[in-house]
Motif scaffolding. Structure first.
Motif, PDB file in Angstrom:
ATOM      1  N   PHE A  16      16.752 -26.141  14.069  1.00 58.74           N
ATOM      2  CA  PHE A  16      17.477 -26.416  15.310  1.00 58.74           C
ATOM      3  C   PHE A  16      16.933 -27.665  16.001  1.00 58.74           C
ATOM      4  O   PHE A  16      17.690 -28.453  16.557  1.00 58.74           O
ATOM      5  CB  PHE A  16      17.398 -25.216  16.254  1.00 58.74           C
ATOM      6  CG  PHE A  16      18.352 -24.094  15.897  1.00 58.74           C
ATOM      7  CD1 PHE A  16      19.044 -24.102  14.701  1.00 58.74           C
ATOM      8  CD2 PHE A  16      18.557 -23.026  16.752  1.00 58.74           C
ATOM      9  CE1 PHE A  16      19.918 -23.077  14.358  1.00 58.74           C
ATOM     10  CE2 PHE A  16      19.438 -21.999  16.434  1.00 58.74           C
ATOM     11  CZ  PHE A  16      20.116 -22.029  15.234  1.00 58.74           C
ATOM     12  N   ALA A  17      15.602 -27.839  15.960  1.00 55.47           N
ATOM     13  CA  ALA A  17      15.001 -29.035  16.568  1.00 55.47           C
ATOM     14  C   ALA A  17      15.504 -30.290  15.856  1.00 55.47           C
ATOM     15  O   ALA A  17      15.779 -31.317  16.491  1.00 55.47           O
ATOM     16  CB  ALA A  17      13.477 -28.952  16.494  1.00 55.47           C
ATOM     17  N   ASP A  18      15.635 -30.207  14.526  1.00 57.48           N
ATOM     18  CA  ASP A  18      16.130 -31.335  13.732  1.00 57.48           C
ATOM     19  C   ASP A  18      17.566 -31.682  14.136  1.00 57.48           C
ATOM     20  O   ASP A  18      17.906 -32.853  14.315  1.00 57.48           O
ATOM     21  CB  ASP A  18      16.057 -30.960  12.246  1.00 57.48           C
ATOM     22  CG  ASP A  18      16.452 -32.115  11.343  1.00 57.48           C
ATOM     23  OD1 ASP A  18      15.719 -33.113  11.312  1.00 57.48           O
ATOM     24  OD2 ASP A  18      17.507 -32.024  10.692  1.00 57.48           O
ATOM     25  N   ILE A  19      18.408 -30.652  14.286  1.00 58.59           N
ATOM     26  CA  ILE A  19      19.812 -30.886  14.668  1.00 58.59           C
ATOM     27  C   ILE A  19      19.889 -31.374  16.115  1.00 58.59           C
ATOM     28  O   ILE A  19      20.690 -32.267  16.434  1.00 58.59           O
ATOM     29  CB  ILE A  19      20.644 -29.598  14.470  1.00 58.59           C
ATOM     30  CG1 ILE A  19      20.706 -29.226  12.987  1.00 58.59           C
ATOM     31  CG2 ILE A  19      22.060 -29.772  15.018  1.00 58.59           C
ATOM     32  CD1 ILE A  19      21.313 -27.857  12.700  1.00 58.59           C
ATOM     33  N   GLN A  20      19.034 -30.816  16.987  1.00 57.60           N
ATOM     34  CA  GLN A  20      19.058 -31.225  18.402  1.00 57.60           C
ATOM     35  C   GLN A  20      18.744 -32.698  18.587  1.00 57.60           C
ATOM     36  O   GLN A  20      19.223 -33.334  19.529  1.00 57.60           O
ATOM     37  CB  GLN A  20      18.057 -30.388  19.200  1.00 57.60           C
ATOM     38  CG  GLN A  20      18.646 -29.103  19.743  1.00 57.60           C
ATOM     39  CD  GLN A  20      17.749 -28.462  20.779  1.00 57.60           C
ATOM     40  OE1 GLN A  20      16.580 -28.194  20.506  1.00 57.60           O
ATOM     41  NE2 GLN A  20      18.279 -28.204  21.947  1.00 57.60           N
ATOM     42  N   ASN A  21      17.931 -33.253  17.686  1.00 61.44           N
ATOM     43  CA  ASN A  21      17.521 -34.658  17.819  1.00 61.44           C
ATOM     44  C   ASN A  21      18.542 -35.647  17.276  1.00 61.44           C
ATOM     45  O   ASN A  21      18.348 -36.856  17.399  1.00 61.44           O
ATOM     46  CB  ASN A  21      16.175 -34.872  17.096  1.00 61.44           C
ATOM     47  CG  ASN A  21      15.011 -34.313  17.888  1.00 61.44           C
ATOM     48  OD1 ASN A  21      15.027 -34.327  19.120  1.00 61.44           O
ATOM     49  ND2 ASN A  21      14.015 -33.798  17.204  1.00 61.44           N
ATOM     50  N   LEU A  22      19.615 -35.159  16.673  1.00 58.42           N
ATOM     51  CA  LEU A  22      20.592 -36.078  16.059  1.00 58.42           C
ATOM     52  C   LEU A  22      21.157 -37.101  17.051  1.00 58.42           C
ATOM     53  O   LEU A  22      21.257 -38.284  16.715  1.00 58.42           O
ATOM     54  CB  LEU A  22      21.730 -35.292  15.401  1.00 58.42           C
ATOM     55  CG  LEU A  22      21.351 -34.494  14.141  1.00 58.42           C
ATOM     56  CD1 LEU A  22      22.561 -33.755  13.597  1.00 58.42           C
ATOM     57  CD2 LEU A  22      20.766 -35.403  13.063  1.00 58.42           C
ATOM     58  N   PRO A  23      21.565 -36.695  18.273  1.00 59.28           N
ATOM     59  CA  PRO A  23      22.093 -37.714  19.203  1.00 59.28           C
ATOM     60  C   PRO A  23      21.067 -38.795  19.534  1.00 59.28           C
ATOM     61  O   PRO A  23      21.425 -39.961  19.719  1.00 59.28           O
ATOM     62  CB  PRO A  23      22.460 -36.900  20.458  1.00 59.28           C
ATOM     63  CG  PRO A  23      22.685 -35.510  19.954  1.00 59.28           C
ATOM     64  CD  PRO A  23      21.704 -35.335  18.843  1.00 59.28           C
ATOM     65  N   ARG A  24      19.779 -38.415  19.590  1.00 54.90           N
ATOM     66  CA  ARG A  24      18.734 -39.408  19.908  1.00 54.90           C
ATOM     67  C   ARG A  24      18.565 -40.406  18.773  1.00 54.90           C
ATOM     68  O   ARG A  24      18.204 -41.560  18.992  1.00 54.90           O
ATOM     69  CB  ARG A  24      17.399 -38.694  20.154  1.00 54.90           C
ATOM     70  CG  ARG A  24      17.406 -37.740  21.330  1.00 54.90           C
ATOM     71  CD  ARG A  24      15.993 -37.223  21.615  1.00 54.90           C
ATOM     72  NE  ARG A  24      16.028 -36.159  22.609  1.00 54.90           N
ATOM     73  CZ  ARG A  24      15.666 -34.910  22.376  1.00 54.90           C
ATOM     74  NH1 ARG A  24      15.222 -34.548  21.190  1.00 54.90           N
ATOM     75  NH2 ARG A  24      15.715 -34.003  23.333  1.00 54.90           N
ATOM     76  N   ASN A  25      18.795 -39.947  17.531  1.00 50.33           N
ATOM     77  CA  ASN A  25      18.556 -40.805  16.368  1.00 50.33           C
ATOM     78  C   ASN A  25      19.833 -41.417  15.803  1.00 50.33           C
ATOM     79  O   ASN A  25      19.811 -42.024  14.735  1.00 50.33           O
ATOM     80  CB  ASN A  25      17.869 -39.979  15.263  1.00 50.33           C
ATOM     81  CG  ASN A  25      16.546 -39.400  15.727  1.00 50.33           C
ATOM     82  OD1 ASN A  25      15.847 -40.011  16.524  1.00 50.33           O
ATOM     83  ND2 ASN A  25      16.199 -38.221  15.235  1.00 50.33           N
ATOM     84  N   ALA A  26      20.955 -41.252  16.518  1.00 52.32           N
ATOM     85  CA  ALA A  26      22.253 -41.694  15.981  1.00 52.32           C
ATOM     86  C   ALA A  26      22.287 -43.199  15.725  1.00 52.32           C
ATOM     87  O   ALA A  26      22.776 -43.646  14.674  1.00 52.32           O
ATOM     88  CB  ALA A  26      23.375 -41.296  16.935  1.00 52.32           C
ATOM     89  N   ALA A  27      21.776 -43.999  16.649  1.00 54.48           N
ATOM     90  CA  ALA A  27      21.823 -45.463  16.489  1.00 54.48           C
ATOM     91  C   ALA A  27      20.984 -45.904  15.296  1.00 54.48           C
ATOM     92  O   ALA A  27      21.390 -46.783  14.529  1.00 54.48           O
ATOM     93  CB  ALA A  27      21.334 -46.144  17.769  1.00 54.48           C
ATOM     94  N   LEU A  28      19.835 -45.270  15.120  1.00 49.76           N
ATOM     95  CA  LEU A  28      18.959 -45.608  13.989  1.00 49.76           C
ATOM     96  C   LEU A  28      19.645 -45.265  12.664  1.00 49.76           C
ATOM     97  O   LEU A  28      19.573 -46.021  11.694  1.00 49.76           O
ATOM     98  CB  LEU A  28      17.640 -44.839  14.110  1.00 49.76           C
ATOM     99  CG  LEU A  28      16.616 -45.074  12.989  1.00 49.76           C
ATOM    100  CD1 LEU A  28      16.218 -46.535  12.920  1.00 49.76           C
ATOM    101  CD2 LEU A  28      15.381 -44.200  13.195  1.00 49.76           C
TER     102      LEU A  28
END
Length: 543
Positions: free
Chosen positions: A277-289
């Motif tokens: 869940f933590a991995d999926i939750q971070n997707l918006p933060r890492n979208a640009a990368l």
């Protein structure tokens, strides 16, 4: 103004405010002209549009039929998806894009591919057979405000896989894999067989291993010893299919909101779910990368493609024996790959699949291929060597700003962080949701069963009329429901948000547990008829 004066007027430089803007500009000006000139889209993926850069992070869920893909999505959203069906047979026969919308509804594939605001317009070449099996389910859900989810048809095994789908299933998977931010590959603890179609599907994901997360689902149906054997067998099978020495990360758990069958590994399942869940939750933060990384991968493939096409053009005779020479060049393609690799110092990992390209080249006229154009290649080298590097400070700034954002919220992402289900904090508080409170005189639906719940409450030895978070948690866990579900029940029951349960709140929690065990859903907010009578008066005076 004179012509001389006009010549010296400098064009104002383009101001790039976000990484996404910068990537769109680089693609349109420096990469797309090269793709079009060398026919890249005839061999590889179609051209990118603004929607491909602007869309929310997407999660692709892949697995054999009846491994729990649709149930996994329902578990994440804590809401049924329009048009979905769950069962032991292959029930999902469509690619379904699950996206946020103000009103629940289904959009058919042919309508989706003409919507410029959706990133699916380039699916048109897969034809009507596929588009009739593609749809978008829109629903108002907090999770979908941050991400979109792509549910896929169950991959077939045995006799079922001999039935043609009528479209190129691996090619569609590859199209999505190139564009999504995360790929969840689901396995069933009881069904580890990797069929021919599953093997082809996994092959279509190659080149996107960085996005891949493997989930061993339904792990609560086996005991610890069996689970160890299943895990070992899965790792061995994956090693064979992917053909790499690297070990993929496998998350073990039971991703549905029903009681666990075997509770021996409950703690392990909780920790694995928390990590996933933590991995999926971070997707918006890492979208640009992710978008930047994918554009670099694409640019490297375009560079190799340009060298291959120009080499084939150069080797073709101008008049005679063209067909024989074409056949010979296709046969010699592995050698040509090696020559280009050595001559231009290109990594072998940048080259496309040789067998697939040999097959594609059969249908092309080599005399129409283009020779190498130095100015286009210089633009591409500039993009890879300096332009991308100029976006890095902007990327770091966006990452710092995104770091303070909460990531994906709602659905199952709330449950595990509620009350005593917060790791290491038995009295964790939850922000008030400002839910509407019922009228004082409305009958409380829990009243008829309260004597039964009171008996359990007083047997748990409350202190000054309240059960601590730890004591309440120990009893709630005994129901075998997953922590994400129990966390939501706690959030609904701890009406006064003091981290403890009094007799009414405990009765409410017990009632909600029974409702869940009977197979019903939980309300997103506490309805009026469920608010304990004393809490209605308290809320009324607060107001």
């Amino acid at each position: 103004m004179s012509r001389w004066g006009r010549k010296n007027v400098k064009k104002a430089p383009e101001v790039i405010r976000t990484v996404t803007e910068g990537l769109k500009s680089l693609y349109r000006k420096k990469l797309l002209p090269l793709e079009q000139y060398y026919g890249f889209h005839d061999f590889h993926s179609p051209s990118l549009e603004d929607a491909d850069f602007d869309n929310k992070p997407m999660v692709l869920v892949v697995g054999q039929y009846s491994t729990g893909k649709t149930t996994f999505i329902k578990y994440l959203l804590e809401q049924d998806v329009p048009g979905s069906r769950i069962g032991p047979e292959p029930t999902t026969d469509c690619f379904t894009a699950i996206m946020h919308g103000d009103v629940e509804g289904l959009i058919p594939g042919n309508a989706l591919i003409v919507d410029p605001n959706k990133p699916f317009r380039k699916l048109n070449p897969f034809g009507n057979t596929f588009l009739n099996r593609f749809q978008c389910a829109q629903l108002p859900n907090q999770v979908l405000e941050s991400i979109s989810i792509i549910d896929t048809p169950g991959i077939l095994s045995g006799a079922k896989q001999r039935v043609s789908r009528g479209y190129d299933f691996p090619a569609v998977l590859r199209w999505f894999a190139e564009r999504v931010d995360r790929i969840i590959l689901l396995f069933d603890a009881h069904k580890l067989e990797i069929s021919d179609e599953f093997s082809e599907a996994i092959g279509a994901l190659k080149g996107n291993e960085d996005k891949l997360r493997v989930v061993l689902n339904k792990a609560d149906m086996v005991d610890t010893q069996q689970l160890m054997r299943v895990y070992g067998a899965l790792m061995w099978s994956l090693g064979k299919v992917f053909g790499t020495p690297e070990v993929l990360r496998v998350y073990i758990g039971s991703f549905w909101s029903e009681p666990l069958m075997v509770t021996d590994n409950r703690k392990l399942f909780e920790l694995e779910e928390e990590d996933l869940f933590a991995d999926i939750q971070n997707l918006p933060r890492n979208a640009a990368l992710r978008k930047l990384n994918d554009l670099v991968k694409r640019a490297r493939l375009v560079r190799v493609h340009a060298h291959i096409i120009s080499y084939l053009k150069q080797e073709m005779p101008s008049v005679f024996r063209k067909d024989n020479k074409k056949k010979n060049l296709i046969y010699q393609l592995p050698v040509i790959f090696s020559k280009i690799q050595l001559q231009h110092h290109i990594s072998p990992g940048d080259f496309p699949d040789c067998a697939k390209m040999q097959e594609q080249l059969m249908a092309h006229d080599f005399t129409k291929f283009k020779a190498l154009k130095p100015n286009l290649m210089n633009m591409l080298d500039e993009l890879l060597s300096s332009d991308i590097a100029k976006l890095m400070p902007l990327l770091r700034q966006e990452e710092i700003e995104a770091g303070v954002q909460p990531g994906v919220q709602g659905g199952a992402f709330l449950g595990t962080r509620a009350g005593p289900f917060v790791e290491g904090d038995p009295f964790g508080e939850v922000a008030n949701e400002n839910g509407e409170v019922g009228e004082e005189d409305e009958e409380w639906v829990v009243t008829k069963d309260k004597p039964k719940y009171d008996e359990i409450f007083y047997n748990l030895a409350p202190n000054e009329g309240k059960l601590s978070g730890t004591k309440a948690k120990d009893w709630m866990v005994s129901t075998r429901l997953p922590n994400s579900v129990l966390g939501r029940i706690w959030k609904l029951s701890d009406v006064d948000r003091d981290g403890m349960l009094d007799d009414e709140e405990f009765a409410l929690a017990s009632h909600l547990i029974e409702v869940k065990l009977d197979g019903h859903g939980l309300p997103p907010e506490l309805p009026a008829r469920l608010v304990p009578p004393s809490k209605r008066r308290q809320k009324g005076s607060d107001a």
